[in-house]
Design an enzyme around this catalytic site. Structure first.
Site, short mmCIF file in Angstrom:
data_model
loop_
_atom_site.label_atom_id
_atom_site.label_comp_id
_atom_site.label_asym_id
_atom_site.label_seq_id
_atom_site.Cartn_x
_atom_site.Cartn_y
_atom_site.Cartn_z
CB ILE A 17 48.68 36.97 35.31
CG1 ILE A 17 49.99 36.19 35.19
CG2 ILE A 17 47.49 36.09 34.91
CD1 ILE A 17 50.08 34.97 36.09
N PRO A 18 46.87 39.46 33.40
CG PRO A 18 46.28 39.81 31.17
CD PRO A 18 47.24 39.04 32.05
CB CYS A 19 42.97 38.97 36.99
SG CYS A 19 43.85 40.03 38.14
CG HIS A 20 43.60 44.50 34.33
ND1 HIS A 20 44.82 43.87 34.50
CD2 HIS A 20 43.67 45.17 33.15
CE1 HIS A 20 45.60 44.18 33.47
NE2 HIS A 20 44.92 44.96 32.64
NE ARG A 21 45.00 43.17 29.31
CZ ARG A 21 46.21 42.84 28.87
NH1 ARG A 21 46.43 41.62 28.39
NH2 ARG A 21 47.20 43.72 28.92
#
Length: 149
Positions: free
Chosen positions: A114-118
């Protein structure tokens, strides 16, 4: 919870699965290396992501928490590989304050997948709750071609 370790350029990762879904990804080594087909698939997909041959994960996920937490995680999953959006963008789509979105991003139980880095702040790069903090976020974004300094 069944667990498995995966070595990546982003650090050692510990996957957790329960009842047929990935429920956790954290930094570090798993205390046990459990035999599980879902963990096999998740480890293979993380290795492919690390190698640059996978842009979208296809795994059953279960996010513990409120409906709001799950809605923010769903919004993060919708951000395409190599792209970013802001906390404000997600907040506007959910009709909530950006600060609440930031808190939910920081509580993401399955980072990278789940790409919270984006998700960025209104003025650019912001924190990251994974090991290594902002440096890890930059590494993930550069890996995806979404952040160049």
């Amino acid at each position: 919870m069944k667990q498995r370790s995966v070595q990546t350029r982003f650090g050692d990762l510990c996957l957790g699965a329960r009842d047929g879904a990935i429920v956790h990804l954290g930094w570090g080594r798993a205390p046990a290396e459990d035999d599980d087909p879902l963990l096999d698939a998740a480890a293979a997909q993380l290795a492919a992501y690390d190698a640059g041959t996978l842009e979208a994960f296809d795994l059953p996920l279960r996010v513990a928490g409120s409906d709001f937490q799950r809605a923010v995680c769903d919004a993060m999953c919708a951000i395409p590989f190599g792209q970013t959006c802001t906390y404000g963008d997600i907040a506007k789509s959910l009709r909530v304050p950006a600060q609440a979105v930031g808190q939910a991003c920081g509580s993401n139980p399955i980072p990278i997948i789940i790409p919270c880095h984006r998700v960025m702040g209104a003025k650019g790069l912001t924190g990251f709750s994974g090991r290594g903090g902002v440096e890890t976020k930059v590494t993930l974004l550069r890996h995806e071609g979404g952040f160049l300094i």
